[in-house]
Design an enzyme around this catalytic site. Structure first.
Site, PDB file in Angstrom:
ATOM      1  N   ARG A 104       0.847  -1.194   0.000  1.00 10.13           N
ATOM      2  CA  ARG A 104       0.000   0.000   0.000  1.00 10.13           C
ATOM      3  C   ARG A 104       0.872   1.231   0.000  1.00 10.13           C
ATOM      4  O   ARG A 104       1.757   1.357   0.837  1.00 10.13           O
ATOM      5  CB  ARG A 104      -0.807   0.001   1.302  1.00 10.13           C
ATOM      6  CG  ARG A 104      -2.243  -0.130   1.112  1.00 10.13           C
ATOM      7  CD  ARG A 104      -3.049  -0.169   2.372  1.00 10.13           C
ATOM      8  NE  ARG A 104      -2.600   0.511   3.575  1.00 10.13           N
ATOM      9  CZ  ARG A 104      -3.425   0.981   4.505  1.00 10.13           C
ATOM     10  NH1 ARG A 104      -4.726   0.884   4.321  1.00 10.13           N
ATOM     11  NH2 ARG A 104      -2.984   1.541   5.595  1.00 10.13           N
ATOM     12  N   ASP A 200       0.334  -2.261  12.234  1.00 11.76           N
ATOM     13  CA  ASP A 200       0.797  -2.760  10.931  1.00 11.76           C
ATOM     14  C   ASP A 200       1.098  -4.257  11.052  1.00 11.76           C
ATOM     15  O   ASP A 200       2.074  -4.656  11.703  1.00 11.76           O
ATOM     16  CB  ASP A 200       2.054  -1.997  10.502  1.00 11.76           C
ATOM     17  CG  ASP A 200       2.456  -2.350   9.081  1.00 11.76           C
ATOM     18  OD1 ASP A 200       2.689  -3.549   8.804  1.00 11.76           O
ATOM     19  OD2 ASP A 200       2.537  -1.436   8.237  1.00 11.76           O
ATOM     20  N   ASP A 203       4.628  -5.504   9.829  1.00 15.28           N
ATOM     21  CA  ASP A 203       5.699  -5.116  10.740  1.00 15.28           C
ATOM     22  C   ASP A 203       5.671  -5.950  12.023  1.00 15.28           C
ATOM     23  O   ASP A 203       6.711  -6.318  12.561  1.00 15.28           O
ATOM     24  CB  ASP A 203       5.580  -3.627  11.091  1.00 15.28           C
ATOM     25  CG  ASP A 203       6.120  -2.738   9.975  1.00 15.28           C
ATOM     26  OD1 ASP A 203       6.849  -3.243   9.110  1.00 15.28           O
ATOM     27  OD2 ASP A 203       5.790  -1.540   9.971  1.00 15.28           O
TER      28      ASP A 203
END
Ligand code: PRP
Ligand code: URA
Length: 209
Positions: A104, A200, A203
């Site tokens: 993204r 996220d 992550d």
């Protein structure tokens, strides 16, 4: 929403709450994503095709059901979808695994494709696309577009957490697919992150932040 299943099972809800906790470390986070994928996959794959085959038990010969047809195509959306692969493979070790690479854009939030390889013949397989997060829905819609463009027909999409906006967009763009969501969250924030969400996913799975 006949093609959407939103899970209510207490084990799934409990594990998603642990995922949300910002103090959950990378190794725990990874293990939880895998476990949730397995629990959700158990339900999402309830219509895998079966065929009666002849088996000799120690007692007698019988006809008994076994999986049939072309093997399942499991398709994680990179990167975060990779975290769900082992959970599904624990259920269906014979599945073939394709990969769709999308990221993204941080400013526009639009997905960009960088990789797509699917197991052939994709048109003859049940396809389970997995990504823990369904936020704006852009990545999911593009992933299903890519699968369909290569001939995929029997498509399921599974995400652990979805925002209402993303779920609606995916449903409207692809009303013919089955969608499985572990928990439907409240909304997106101005950065297009899911609220309350878990941050996220990529992550947190890979420890990159
Ligand atoms: C995350 C997530 C989804 C996407 C969801 O991936 O894993 O693929 O965002 O957002 P959307 O519904 O608004 O498209 P990201 O683009 O951060 O890439 P990564 O998995 O490589 O970190
Ligand atoms: N991608 C993520 O990993 N988390 C979000 O909340 C939205 C998109």
């Amino acid at each position: 929403m006949t093609n959407v299943t939103i899970f209510t099972h207490p084990l799934i809800q409990h594990k998603i709450s642990l995922l949300r906790d910002k103090n959950t470390c990378t190794s725990e986070f990874r293990a939880l994503v895998e476990e949730i994928a397995m629990l959700m996959g158990f339900e999402a794959l309830r219509d895998l095709p079966l065929e009666d085959v002849k088996i000799e038990t120690p007692i007698e010969t019988c006809m008994t059901p076994m999986l049939t047809g072309k093997k399942l195509a499991l398709v994680p959306i990179l990167r975060a979808g990779l975290g769900m692969v082992n959970g599904i493979l624990a259920l269906v070790p014979s599945a073939k695994v394709g990969h769709i690479g999308l990221y993204r854009d941080e400013v526009t939030h639009e997905p960009h494709e960088y990789y797509c390889k699917l197991p052939a013949p994709i048109d003859e397989r049940m396809i389970l696309a997995v990504d823990p997060m369904l936020a704006t829905g852009g990545s999911a819609v593009d992933a299903v577009d890519l699968i369909k463009a290569r001939g995929g027909k029997h498509i399921k999409f599974m995400s652990i957490i979805a925002a209402p906006e993303g779920l609606e967009r995916l449903q409207k763009s692809h009303p013919d697919i089955q969608i499985y969501v572990g928990h439907l969250d409240r909304c997106l924030n101005e950065a297009a992150y899911i609220c309350p969400g878990l941050g996220d996913a990529g992550d947190r799975i890979f420890g990159t932040r």
